[in-house]
Write a protein that holds these residues in place. Structure first.
Motif, PDB file in Angstrom:
ATOM      1  N   LEU A 104       7.444  -2.557 -14.644  1.00 35.70           N
ATOM      2  CA  LEU A 104       7.294  -1.166 -15.072  1.00 35.70           C
ATOM      3  C   LEU A 104       7.442  -0.273 -13.850  1.00 35.70           C
ATOM      4  O   LEU A 104       6.661  -0.387 -12.904  1.00 35.70           O
ATOM      5  CB  LEU A 104       5.915  -0.948 -15.713  1.00 35.70           C
ATOM      6  CG  LEU A 104       5.588  -1.820 -16.927  1.00 35.70           C
ATOM      7  CD1 LEU A 104       4.119  -1.639 -17.317  1.00 35.70           C
ATOM      8  CD2 LEU A 104       6.494  -1.461 -18.097  1.00 35.70           C
ATOM      9  N   LEU A 105       8.425   0.606 -13.840  1.00 36.35           N
ATOM     10  CA  LEU A 105       8.678   1.478 -12.697  1.00 36.35           C
ATOM     11  C   LEU A 105       8.286   2.914 -13.021  1.00 36.35           C
ATOM     12  O   LEU A 105       8.688   3.457 -14.048  1.00 36.35           O
ATOM     13  CB  LEU A 105      10.155   1.435 -12.297  1.00 36.35           C
ATOM     14  CG  LEU A 105      10.708   0.081 -11.846  1.00 36.35           C
ATOM     15  CD1 LEU A 105      12.184   0.204 -11.524  1.00 36.35           C
ATOM     16  CD2 LEU A 105       9.942  -0.440 -10.638  1.00 36.35           C
ATOM     17  N   GLU A 106       7.475   3.515 -12.142  1.00 27.09           N
ATOM     18  CA  GLU A 106       7.106   4.918 -12.267  1.00 27.09           C
ATOM     19  C   GLU A 106       7.239   5.572 -10.901  1.00 27.09           C
ATOM     20  O   GLU A 106       6.257   5.930 -10.260  1.00 27.09           O
ATOM     21  CB  GLU A 106       5.676   5.062 -12.798  1.00 27.09           C
ATOM     22  CG  GLU A 106       5.472   4.494 -14.188  1.00 27.09           C
ATOM     23  CD  GLU A 106       4.058   4.738 -14.692  1.00 27.09           C
ATOM     24  OE1 GLU A 106       3.655   5.922 -14.768  1.00 27.09           O
ATOM     25  OE2 GLU A 106       3.361   3.747 -14.985  1.00 27.09           O
ATOM     26  N   THR A 107       8.473   5.711 -10.449  1.00 29.34           N
ATOM     27  CA  THR A 107       8.731   6.238  -9.110  1.00 29.34           C
ATOM     28  C   THR A 107       8.122   7.626  -8.944  1.00 29.34           C
ATOM     29  O   THR A 107       8.321   8.513  -9.775  1.00 29.34           O
ATOM     30  CB  THR A 107      10.245   6.310  -8.856  1.00 29.34           C
ATOM     31  OG1 THR A 107      10.806   5.013  -9.061  1.00 29.34           O
ATOM     32  CG2 THR A 107      10.529   6.764  -7.441  1.00 29.34           C
ATOM     33  N   GLY A 108       7.352   7.792  -7.858  1.00 31.04           N
ATOM     34  CA  GLY A 108       6.745   9.080  -7.563  1.00 31.04           C
ATOM     35  C   GLY A 108       5.479   9.382  -8.323  1.00 31.04           C
ATOM     36  O   GLY A 108       4.990  10.519  -8.298  1.00 31.04           O
ATOM     37  N   ALA A 109       4.885   8.374  -8.986  1.00 29.78           N
ATOM     38  CA  ALA A 109       3.691   8.617  -9.798  1.00 29.78           C
ATOM     39  C   ALA A 109       2.395   8.512  -9.000  1.00 29.78           C
ATOM     40  O   ALA A 109       1.308   8.623  -9.564  1.00 29.78           O
ATOM     41  CB  ALA A 109       3.651   7.634 -10.967  1.00 29.78           C
TER      42      ALA A 109
ATOM     43  N   GLY B 277       2.199   4.771  -7.338  1.00 26.55           N
ATOM     44  CA  GLY B 277       1.061   4.540  -8.233  1.00 26.55           C
ATOM     45  C   GLY B 277       0.669   3.090  -8.394  1.00 26.55           C
ATOM     46  O   GLY B 277      -0.462   2.800  -8.794  1.00 26.55           O
ATOM     47  N   VAL B 278       1.574   2.143  -8.107  1.00 20.12           N
ATOM     48  CA  VAL B 278       1.241   0.710  -8.170  1.00 20.12           C
ATOM     49  C   VAL B 278       1.878  -0.003  -6.990  1.00 20.12           C
ATOM     50  O   VAL B 278       2.975   0.361  -6.564  1.00 20.12           O
ATOM     51  CB  VAL B 278       1.712   0.042  -9.485  1.00 20.12           C
ATOM     52  CG1 VAL B 278       0.954   0.572 -10.678  1.00 20.12           C
ATOM     53  CG2 VAL B 278       3.207   0.181  -9.665  1.00 20.12           C
ATOM     54  N   PRO B 279       1.218  -1.030  -6.448  1.00 19.23           N
ATOM     55  CA  PRO B 279       1.837  -1.819  -5.376  1.00 19.23           C
ATOM     56  C   PRO B 279       2.966  -2.668  -5.934  1.00 19.23           C
ATOM     57  O   PRO B 279       3.002  -2.986  -7.137  1.00 19.23           O
ATOM     58  CB  PRO B 279       0.676  -2.683  -4.866  1.00 19.23           C
ATOM     59  CG  PRO B 279      -0.236  -2.819  -6.039  1.00 19.23           C
ATOM     60  CD  PRO B 279      -0.127  -1.513  -6.788  1.00 19.23           C
TER      61      PRO B 279
ATOM     62  N   VAL C 116      -2.376   0.231  10.734  1.00 14.60           N
ATOM     63  CA  VAL C 116      -2.982   1.510  10.345  1.00 14.60           C
ATOM     64  C   VAL C 116      -2.131   2.116   9.235  1.00 14.60           C
ATOM     65  O   VAL C 116      -0.901   2.152   9.331  1.00 14.60           O
ATOM     66  CB  VAL C 116      -3.070   2.477  11.542  1.00 14.60           C
ATOM     67  CG1 VAL C 116      -3.709   3.791  11.117  1.00 14.60           C
ATOM     68  CG2 VAL C 116      -3.861   1.844  12.691  1.00 14.60           C
ATOM     69  N   PHE C 117      -2.786   2.594   8.178  1.00 13.95           N
ATOM     70  CA  PHE C 117      -2.088   3.182   7.037  1.00 13.95           C
ATOM     71  C   PHE C 117      -2.379   4.676   6.959  1.00 13.95           C
ATOM     72  O   PHE C 117      -3.537   5.093   7.100  1.00 13.95           O
ATOM     73  CB  PHE C 117      -2.545   2.522   5.738  1.00 13.95           C
ATOM     74  CG  PHE C 117      -2.307   1.040   5.702  1.00 13.95           C
ATOM     75  CD1 PHE C 117      -1.119   0.528   5.227  1.00 13.95           C
ATOM     76  CD2 PHE C 117      -3.274   0.154   6.163  1.00 13.95           C
ATOM     77  CE1 PHE C 117      -0.891  -0.841   5.190  1.00 13.95           C
ATOM     78  CE2 PHE C 117      -3.063  -1.213   6.141  1.00 13.95           C
ATOM     79  CZ  PHE C 117      -1.869  -1.719   5.658  1.00 13.95           C
ATOM     80  N   THR C 118      -1.323   5.467   6.760  1.00 17.25           N
ATOM     81  CA  THR C 118      -1.490   6.907   6.573  1.00 17.25           C
ATOM     82  C   THR C 118      -0.640   7.350   5.388  1.00 17.25           C
ATOM     83  O   THR C 118       0.357   6.708   5.041  1.00 17.25           O
ATOM     84  CB  THR C 118      -1.067   7.698   7.825  1.00 17.25           C
ATOM     85  OG1 THR C 118       0.333   7.494   8.072  1.00 17.25           O
ATOM     86  CG2 THR C 118      -1.867   7.270   9.051  1.00 17.25           C
ATOM     87  N   ALA C 119      -1.031   8.448   4.773  1.00 16.57           N
ATOM     88  CA  ALA C 119      -0.280   9.002   3.634  1.00 16.57           C
ATOM     89  C   ALA C 119      -0.419  10.518   3.660  1.00 16.57           C
ATOM     90  O   ALA C 119      -1.391  11.065   4.205  1.00 16.57           O
ATOM     91  CB  ALA C 119      -0.806   8.437   2.314  1.00 16.57           C
TER      92      ALA C 119
ATOM     93  N   ARG D 262       0.830  -1.206   0.000  1.00 13.85           N
ATOM     94  CA  ARG D 262       0.000   0.000   0.000  1.00 13.85           C
ATOM     95  C   ARG D 262       0.862   1.253   0.000  1.00 13.85           C
ATOM     96  O   ARG D 262       0.505   2.256  -0.639  1.00 13.85           O
ATOM     97  CB  ARG D 262      -0.942  -0.006   1.206  1.00 13.85           C
ATOM     98  CG  ARG D 262      -1.790   1.255   1.287  1.00 13.85           C
ATOM     99  CD  ARG D 262      -2.993   1.089   2.149  1.00 13.85           C
ATOM    100  NE  ARG D 262      -3.750   2.335   2.234  1.00 13.85           N
ATOM    101  CZ  ARG D 262      -4.991   2.425   2.669  1.00 13.85           C
ATOM    102  NH1 ARG D 262      -5.633   1.332   3.047  1.00 13.85           N
ATOM    103  NH2 ARG D 262      -5.606   3.591   2.738  1.00 13.85           N
ATOM    104  N   LEU D 263       1.990   1.223   0.700  1.00 10.68           N
ATOM    105  CA  LEU D 263       2.867   2.391   0.733  1.00 10.68           C
ATOM    106  C   LEU D 263       3.341   2.736  -0.673  1.00 10.68           C
ATOM    107  O   LEU D 263       3.342   3.909  -1.077  1.00 10.68           O
ATOM    108  CB  LEU D 263       4.070   2.133   1.637  1.00 10.68           C
ATOM    109  CG  LEU D 263       3.802   1.582   3.047  1.00 10.68           C
ATOM    110  CD1 LEU D 263       5.098   1.564   3.850  1.00 10.68           C
ATOM    111  CD2 LEU D 263       2.734   2.397   3.755  1.00 10.68           C
ATOM    112  N   MET D 264       3.740   1.733  -1.426  1.00 12.92           N
ATOM    113  CA  MET D 264       4.253   1.977  -2.766  1.00 12.92           C
ATOM    114  C   MET D 264       3.142   2.369  -3.726  1.00 12.92           C
ATOM    115  O   MET D 264       3.350   3.167  -4.645  1.00 12.92           O
ATOM    116  CB  MET D 264       5.021   0.755  -3.252  1.00 12.92           C
ATOM    117  CG  MET D 264       6.288   0.561  -2.427  1.00 12.92           C
ATOM    118  SD  MET D 264       7.366  -0.747  -3.002  1.00 12.92           S
ATOM    119  CE  MET D 264       8.830  -0.363  -2.000  1.00 12.92           C
ATOM    120  N   ALA D 265       1.942   1.850  -3.498  1.00 18.88           N
ATOM    121  CA  ALA D 265       0.810   2.283  -4.318  1.00 18.88           C
ATOM    122  C   ALA D 265       0.508   3.761  -4.086  1.00 18.88           C
ATOM    123  O   ALA D 265       0.214   4.500  -5.032  1.00 18.88           O
ATOM    124  CB  ALA D 265      -0.416   1.430  -3.997  1.00 18.88           C
TER     125      ALA D 265
END
Length: 436
Positions: free
Chosen positions: A326-331, A309-311, A397-400, A302-305
């Motif tokens: 396929l890598l889209e770092t920061g998307a 943008g993708v898990p 618990v997840f936060t962003a 979930r953090l990476m999603a």
């Protein structure tokens, strides 16, 4: 969507990871199929041949093409997947490379060949009365095969050493004996064969900030794509939270990537995701490798999603289908994200716990958050599976958000909306059910 129509089988798919995969499947165009229930695999370590036969029957009976077999969990899932894939000519790391990572003593011997970021360690026979002379106190004592820090103990003197080894002896056969069955399928170095699957490893304690490198291997070349920071509760080895991205200095991240690539090549991994845990000591700028896992951490999905943008599940599926990730770092939607662990450090019986309505209300009140209850009402905490040796997990618990301050503020708001009531254990409560 070049995966259109591909059939991906998941060994031991739990509801949470299945939901993540189903959402990915809609985006990518493949189909997800379950392969044995997680409960069958978790409680049947002594039935590995039968489990393999059950999985083979399901795959053989499938009317369409079997294009990939994957699994998220450690033993026995991660070691059964290479066997099934090798039999069908599917993309997967070899069984030997996976076991080389999962056997803690063998793994340390291999790591030592390519990096000095390895603490002093030694094999410990179960009948030992004192620690090996090359490892000093304080040290960690753990089976050569375990998961989720189960049966891992910090010891500071001979008395604690003997007590910890006694507790390990009581529980080591749950994994040690079936692990020995797997070891017999591999040509082992003499020292590893002598240790077998029911020995212990002693490692000198290291200090610093714990970080995890996430990566994958494509056609023999390791690629590091992220670093996650871990924080523990005060005066405890139990995790408080994971944070992505880590915020480490760039030079430290570069050194982590270099060590990781050398270790992964040494292990012989290919066509797989991986994660490697380290300690970085800011005081003297030293790095110490804790362990390498021949899979990505589903705890970071979930953090990476949120950030990319993708898990990281997406990378595993693409590799299993023979395609480069396929890598889209920061998307993603947020600059940073965290996974928090709400814990209790003494035994008890859960009387009340947050329900779906509480979690839904929390998610409405505090945007960008989520939660998963690990200990529902009726749970006797000491009977929960896959806990560490020092605490019991009540919830995740997840936060962003945009900053670390956002993450902390959101977590505090979430706690107020996730009430637990836990009774002290007694005979009546102990008979009330195990839950979890």
């Amino acid at each position: 969507m070049d995966e259109m129509g591909d059939n991906v089988f998941v060994l031991g798919a739990d509801p949470h990871n299945r939901a993540v995969l189903d959402e990915l499947a809609e985006r990518r165009g493949y189909r997800i199929h379950g392969l044995l229930e997680m409960e069958e695999l978790r409680d049947a370590h002594d039935r590995l041949p039968e489990l393999l036969d059950d999985a083979r029957r399901i795959l053989d009976g499938f009317e369409g093409s079997v294009d990939a077999v994957i699994g998220f969990w450690d033993f026995p899932v991660r070691t059964l997947v290479p066997i099934l894939c090798a039999e069908r000519g599917l993309h997967s790391p070899s069984l030997e490379s996976v076991v080389k990572c999962e056997h803690k003593y063998w793994s340390r011997r291999e790591q030592r060949e390519v990096t000095d970021a390895v603490p002093p360690f030694a094999e410990v026979p179960l009948e030992a009365e004192a620690p090996p002379p090359e490892v000093g106190y304080p040290m960690w004592l753990k089976p050569v095969k375990s998961f989720s820090s189960a049966l891992a103990f910090r010891v500071t003197d001979d008395e604690e050493f003997r007590e910890a080894l006694g507790r390990i002896r009581e529980g080591i056969d749950d994994l040690g004996s079936p692990f020995d069955w797997l070891l017999r399928r591999i040509d082992l170095p003499e020292a590893v064969a002598r240790a077998g699957g029911s020995a212990c490893l002693a490692e000198e304690e290291v200090h610093g900030e714990q970080v995890t490198v996430e990566g994958y291997v494509w056609r023999g070349d390791p690629v590091v794509y992220g670093v996650v920071s871990s924080a523990t509760y005060p005066d405890s080895p139990s995790f408080l939270r994971y944070t992505y991205p880590s915020g480490l200095p760039g030079t430290v991240a570069e050194r982590l990537a270099d060590i990781s690539e050398r270790v992964v090549r040494r292990m012989g991994l290919d066509a797989t995701t991986f994660n490697i845990e380290y300690f970085w000591n800011p005081g003297d700028d030293t790095l110490r490798l804790l362990e390498i896992n021949p899979r990505h951490s589903q705890s970071h999905a979930r953090l990476m999603a949120e950030v990319d943008g993708v898990p990281n599940h997406d990378h595993m599926v693409r590799l299993a289908l023979g395609r480069e990730p396929l890598l889209e770092t920061g998307a993603g939607r947020h600059a940073t994200a965290a996974k928090w662990f709400l814990r209790r450090f003494t035994d008890g019986v859960v009387r009340t716990a947050p329900g779906p309505e509480d979690i839904a209300r929390m998610e409405r009140d505090v945007p960008g958050t989520g939660a998963k209850v690990s200990a529902p009402p009726g749970t006797r905490l000491s009977r929960m599976p896959s806990q560490d040796s020092y605490s019991y997990e009540l919830a995740q618990v997840f936060t962003a958000g945009r900053s670390d301050e956002d993450l902390r503020r959101a977590y505090e708001l979430c706690l107020a909306r996730l009430p637990f009531e836990i009774d002290e254990p007694d005979e009546d409560a102990a008979a009330g059910g195990e839950g979890g």
